[in-house]
Design a protein around this motif. Structure first.
Motif, mmCIF file in Angstrom:
data_model
loop_
_atom_site.group_PDB
_atom_site.id
_atom_site.type_symbol
_atom_site.label_atom_id
_atom_site.label_comp_id
_atom_site.label_asym_id
_atom_site.label_seq_id
_atom_site.Cartn_x
_atom_site.Cartn_y
_atom_site.Cartn_z
ATOM 1 N N GLU A 100 0.872 -1.240 0.044
ATOM 2 C CA GLU A 100 0.076 -0.008 -0.160
ATOM 3 C C GLU A 100 1.074 1.242 0.027
ATOM 4 O OE1 GLU A 100 -2.895 -0.106 3.102
ATOM 5 O OE2 GLU A 100 -3.706 -1.819 2.429
ATOM 6 N N LEU A 101 2.093 1.329 0.546
ATOM 7 C CA LEU A 101 2.898 2.543 0.703
ATOM 8 C C LEU A 101 3.520 2.476 -0.561
ATOM 9 C CD1 LEU A 101 4.445 2.046 4.294
ATOM 10 C CD2 LEU A 101 3.100 3.809 3.447
ATOM 11 N N ILE A 102 3.921 1.766 -1.320
ATOM 12 C CA ILE A 102 4.530 1.641 -2.441
ATOM 13 C C ILE A 102 3.378 1.828 -3.538
ATOM 14 C CG2 ILE A 102 5.507 0.298 -4.538
ATOM 15 C CD1 ILE A 102 6.852 -1.622 -2.133
ATOM 16 N N GLY A 103 2.274 1.615 -3.472
ATOM 17 C CA GLY A 103 1.298 2.076 -4.273
ATOM 18 C C GLY A 103 1.069 3.745 -4.083
ATOM 19 N N MET A 104 1.015 4.115 -2.944
ATOM 20 C CA MET A 104 0.529 5.439 -2.725
ATOM 21 C C MET A 104 1.835 6.438 -3.163
ATOM 22 S SD MET A 104 -1.330 5.907 0.864
ATOM 23 C CE MET A 104 -0.559 4.363 1.853
ATOM 24 N N GLY A 105 2.987 5.847 -2.712
ATOM 25 C CA GLY A 105 4.342 6.628 -3.386
ATOM 26 C C GLY A 105 4.370 6.595 -4.830
ATOM 27 N N TYR A 106 3.699 5.659 -5.604
ATOM 28 C CA TYR A 106 3.870 5.630 -7.059
ATOM 29 C C TYR A 106 3.053 6.793 -7.479
ATOM 30 C CZ TYR A 106 3.711 4.320 -11.981
ATOM 31 O OH TYR A 106 4.063 4.339 -13.432
ATOM 32 N N THR A 107 1.750 6.723 -6.768
ATOM 33 C CA THR A 107 0.749 7.522 -7.314
ATOM 34 C C THR A 107 1.040 8.998 -7.125
ATOM 35 O OG1 THR A 107 -1.070 5.880 -6.697
ATOM 36 C CG2 THR A 107 -1.775 8.238 -6.861
ATOM 37 N N ALA A 108 1.715 9.161 -6.008
ATOM 38 C CA ALA A 108 2.255 10.618 -5.792
ATOM 39 C C ALA A 108 3.454 11.265 -6.855
ATOM 40 C CB ALA A 108 2.872 10.943 -4.278
ATOM 41 N N TRP A 109 3.945 10.164 -7.117
ATOM 42 C CA TRP A 109 5.082 10.377 -8.301
ATOM 43 C C TRP A 109 4.336 10.807 -9.441
ATOM 44 C CZ3 TRP A 109 6.130 7.648 -12.808
ATOM 45 C CH2 TRP A 109 7.179 8.351 -13.583
ATOM 46 N N PHE A 110 3.350 9.876 -9.971
ATOM 47 C CA PHE A 110 2.748 10.050 -11.212
ATOM 48 C C PHE A 110 1.983 11.531 -11.272
ATOM 49 C CE2 PHE A 110 -0.869 9.449 -14.182
ATOM 50 C CZ PHE A 110 -0.244 8.878 -15.217
ATOM 51 N N VAL A 111 1.252 11.852 -10.097
ATOM 52 C CA VAL A 111 0.581 13.163 -10.115
ATOM 53 C C VAL A 111 1.484 14.299 -10.265
ATOM 54 C CG1 VAL A 111 -0.770 14.610 -8.674
ATOM 55 C CG2 VAL A 111 -1.314 12.196 -8.907
ATOM 56 N N TYR A 112 2.683 13.884 -9.773
ATOM 57 C CA TYR A 112 3.588 15.259 -9.541
ATOM 58 C C TYR A 112 4.236 15.115 -11.018
ATOM 59 C CZ TYR A 112 8.065 17.604 -8.810
ATOM 60 O OH TYR A 112 9.273 18.528 -9.112
#
Length: 138
Positions: A100-112
């Motif tokens: 879940e943490l990895i998924g949230m980190g990838y989502t944040a990177w994609f948005v940025y």
């Protein structure tokens, strides 16, 4: 086959005439059951010899529906296996929260990376269209 031999004996004490017929052996003839078996066997041999032709004509006629059904079944099996693996991974302690943490980190990177600025959004649309052209061949 030989004809039956007829023997007549008139030497009885009462004077009655006795007729005895003796048949000699001959060739064994096929019974109706054997004839039916041979007929069925012949039909089965004909069908089995023409089976590859039947299969190829059936596949030629229904190629697209058969491929569609096979792909749907393969997708269903793949999803069931995928869900089973994910369920097994969720049972491992601390692994589910890590994912879940990895998924949230990838989502944040994609948005940025792609969604904050108009220029990067345009870049994402161009990249998406490029992939779409490669897949569809347009």
């Amino acid at each position: 086959m030989q004809e039956p031999t007829k023997i007549t004996d008139t030497s009885t004490s009462s004077g009655a005439k006795i007729d005895v017929t003796v048949e000699t052996g001959g060739a064994i003839t096929s019974t109706p059951a054997n004839a039916q078996f041979d007929e069925i066997k012949e039909k089965v041999v004909v069908v089995l010899s023409e089976l590859p032709g039947y299969i190829s004509s059936f596949f030629g006629s229904y190629q697209k529906p058969i491929i569609t059904v096979v792909l749907i079944l393969a997708t269903i099996v793949t999803l069931k296996v995928l869900f089973a693996v994910i369920d097994a991974l969720n049972d491992v302690p601390l692994l589910a929260p890590t994912f879940e943490l990895i998924g949230m980190g990838y989502t944040a990177w994609f948005v940025y990376r792609y969604l904050l600025k108009a220029s990067t959004r345009q870049e994402l649309v161009q990249e998406f269209n490029s992939y779409k052209e490669q897949i569809t061949g347009d």
